[in-house]
Design an enzyme around this catalytic site. Structure first.
Site, PDB file in Angstrom:
ATOM      1  N   CYS A   1     -31.664  -4.680  13.593  1.00 39.76           N
ATOM      2  CA  CYS A   1     -31.148  -3.601  12.451  1.00 39.76           C
ATOM      3  C   CYS A   1     -32.144  -2.602  12.276  1.00 39.76           C
ATOM      4  O   CYS A   1     -31.707  -1.362  11.702  1.00 39.76           O
ATOM      5  CB  CYS A   1     -30.796  -4.254  11.239  1.00 39.76           C
ATOM      6  SG  CYS A   1     -31.958  -4.933  10.152  1.00 39.76           S
TER       7      CYS A   1
ATOM      8  N   CYS B   1     -31.255  -8.920   4.781  1.00 35.74           N
ATOM      9  CA  CYS B   1     -32.205  -7.962   3.944  1.00 35.74           C
ATOM     10  C   CYS B   1     -32.778  -9.089   2.765  1.00 35.74           C
ATOM     11  O   CYS B   1     -33.953  -8.961   2.750  1.00 35.74           O
ATOM     12  CB  CYS B   1     -31.355  -6.768   3.384  1.00 35.74           C
ATOM     13  SG  CYS B   1     -30.612  -5.826   4.410  1.00 35.74           S
TER      14      CYS B   1
END
Length: 145
Positions: free
Chosen positions: A33, A103
């Site tokens: 990402c 995350c």
């Protein structure tokens, strides 16, 4: 899609920046990402985290999880900080969308990487702390969290 807490920590992140002469610094990323998270810790002689700061290059969720992670470890002992999991970060933010769970894992791993650096610099062993990896790749292991 995002909770009010995620939006607040994204719009008004806490503890952004660097610590001069930190006790420990950890950097982790996710090549898939493109997020990169660096955590700085200032730890006193009793092993208590006096200050935590971060710099993150990434999406809003990466910034929010970095911000929340620093809030969760400040004032904690090294051992207590080691116990701050990605799940705890997500819960403190009132959840994350499934595609953004990675995350919170970056935040957990950044804490661990900074603690590893602290331990290495001081020649100590922190029970339960394993050598961190620099590149976290998404996996089924935390897609199911």
């Amino acid at each position: 899609m995002y909770s009010d807490k995620v939006m607040d920590h994204f719009s008004n992140p806490r503890n952004v920046g660097e610590i001069e002469e930190p006790s420990g610094v950890g950097t982790v990323g996710n090549a898939k990402c493109g997020d990169i998270m660096r955590m700085y810790l200032d730890i006193d002689d009793q092993g208590v985290i006096r200050e935590a700061k971060f710099k993150t290059f990434g999406c809003g969720a990466a910034i929010a999880t970095s911000s929340m992670a620093t809030e969760l470890v400040k004032g904690k002992t090294v051992q207590e900080a080691l116990e701050v999991t990605n799940k705890a970060v997500m819960e403190a933010l009132d959840g994350l969308p499934p595609v953004k769970v990675h995350c919170s894992l970056l935040a957990e791993e950044a804490i661990h990487a900074a603690l590893w650096d602290y331990a290495r610099k001081n020649g100590i062993v922190i029970e339960g702390l394993q050598e961190p990896v620099e590149d976290i790749e998404e996996s089924a292991e935390y897609d199911s969290l």
